[in-house]
Design an enzyme around this catalytic site. Structure first.
Site, PDB file in Angstrom:
ATOM      1  N   ILE A 144       0.921   6.325  62.724  1.00 36.41           N
ATOM      2  CA  ILE A 144       1.307   5.821  64.041  1.00 36.41           C
ATOM      3  C   ILE A 144       0.915   6.820  65.127  1.00 36.41           C
ATOM      4  CG2 ILE A 144       3.180   4.880  65.427  1.00 36.41           C
ATOM      5  CD1 ILE A 144       2.567   3.329  62.783  1.00 36.41           C
ATOM      6  N   LYS A 145       0.088   6.329  66.038  1.00 42.49           N
ATOM      7  CA  LYS A 145      -0.373   7.185  67.139  1.00 42.49           C
ATOM      8  C   LYS A 145       0.693   7.261  68.220  1.00 42.49           C
ATOM      9  CE  LYS A 145      -5.272   7.506  67.900  1.00 42.49           C
ATOM     10  NZ  LYS A 145      -6.416   6.858  68.551  1.00 42.49           N
ATOM     11  N   ILE A 146       1.050   8.508  68.530  1.00 45.83           N
ATOM     12  CA  ILE A 146       2.108   8.771  69.509  1.00 45.83           C
ATOM     13  C   ILE A 146       1.518   9.680  70.584  1.00 45.83           C
ATOM     14  CG2 ILE A 146       4.390   9.830  69.806  1.00 45.83           C
ATOM     15  CD1 ILE A 146       4.749   7.650  67.819  1.00 45.83           C
TER      16      ILE A 146
END
Ligand code: E4P
Length: 214
Positions: A82-84
């Site tokens: 998950i890109k944060i």
């Protein structure tokens, strides 16, 4: 060195996969929008043939929103990262998600201190954006060098994804430095195989072969 493909275009990922060059995929909201297709559908299709990490980006700006979005996106496929975004809210989310064993890729990293914070928060990946730094007159690759050195000093397990790659030299420099991963746009991957002397060599061999006794 691992190669991720930096696109949401399923055909381009498939082509690179058939060539044995896909260890993972990175997408972002801009890349997904470019495809004009449903996000979930794209991700399901990619996951049907890519085993390595597939990055999906959240769009919330507060930690709680990011955490909820991340949990949902993580449920879509088995191999999500998950890109944060690199903010304090993002780092808070990364900490919670890493405790839940949800893989995270901290994106939009433009300084070594940001990368240090991401590693401390427990990020699985950090994505320094090289091309965008070059665009504003900095040497993007120097940032990669600094991050790799810092992570080595302390044994951080966060993997470095060299992102915002614009040309084959970026990949080569990342490899010299020893970055774990380069996320490569399909157009750059395409160029990496080219060398005029290879083409001339093939032409010459084929021409000579025609004259050979068989
Ligand atoms: C990486 O994860 C990003 O999707 C990407 O590399 C950004 O590249 P750009 O600067 O060319 O948009």
């Amino acid at each position: 060195m691992k190669f991720f493909i930096d696109t949401a275009n399923v055909d381009a990922i498939r082509k690179a996969h058939e060539r044995g060059m896909v260890d993972g995929v990175t997408t972002n909201p801009s890349l997904v929008a470019k495809e004009g297709r449903n996000f979930r559908e794209i991700i399901d299709e990619i996951a049907s043939f890519v085993d390595g990490p597939i990055s999906l980006e959240v769009v919330s700006e507060d930690a709680q929103g990011m955490i909820e979005e991340a949990r949902e996106l993580n449920g879509w496929i088995d191999n999500a990262a998950i890109k944060i975004p690199m903010t304090w809210e993002g780092l808070k989310a990364v900490k919670v998600l890493s405790e839940e064993d949800i893989h995270t890729n901290v994106t939009l990293c433009f300084s070594a201190n940001q990368a240090l914070l991401a590693a401390k928060a427990g990020a699985s990946f950090i994505s320094p954006f090289i091309g965008r730094l070059d665009d504003v007159g900095k040497t993007g690759m120097q940032l990669v060098d600094e991050i790799v050195q810092i992570y080595m000093n302390y044994g951080y397990e966060t993997e470095v994804i060299v992102a915002s790659i614009r040309h084959p030299m970026h990949v080569l420099e990342a490899a010299y430095i020893g970055a774990d991963i380069a996320t490569i746009p399909p157009s750059v991957l395409e160029k990496m195989v080219n060398h005029p002397l290879t083409d001339v060599g093939i032409e010459r061999f084929l021409a000579d072969w025609k004259k050979a006794k068989k």
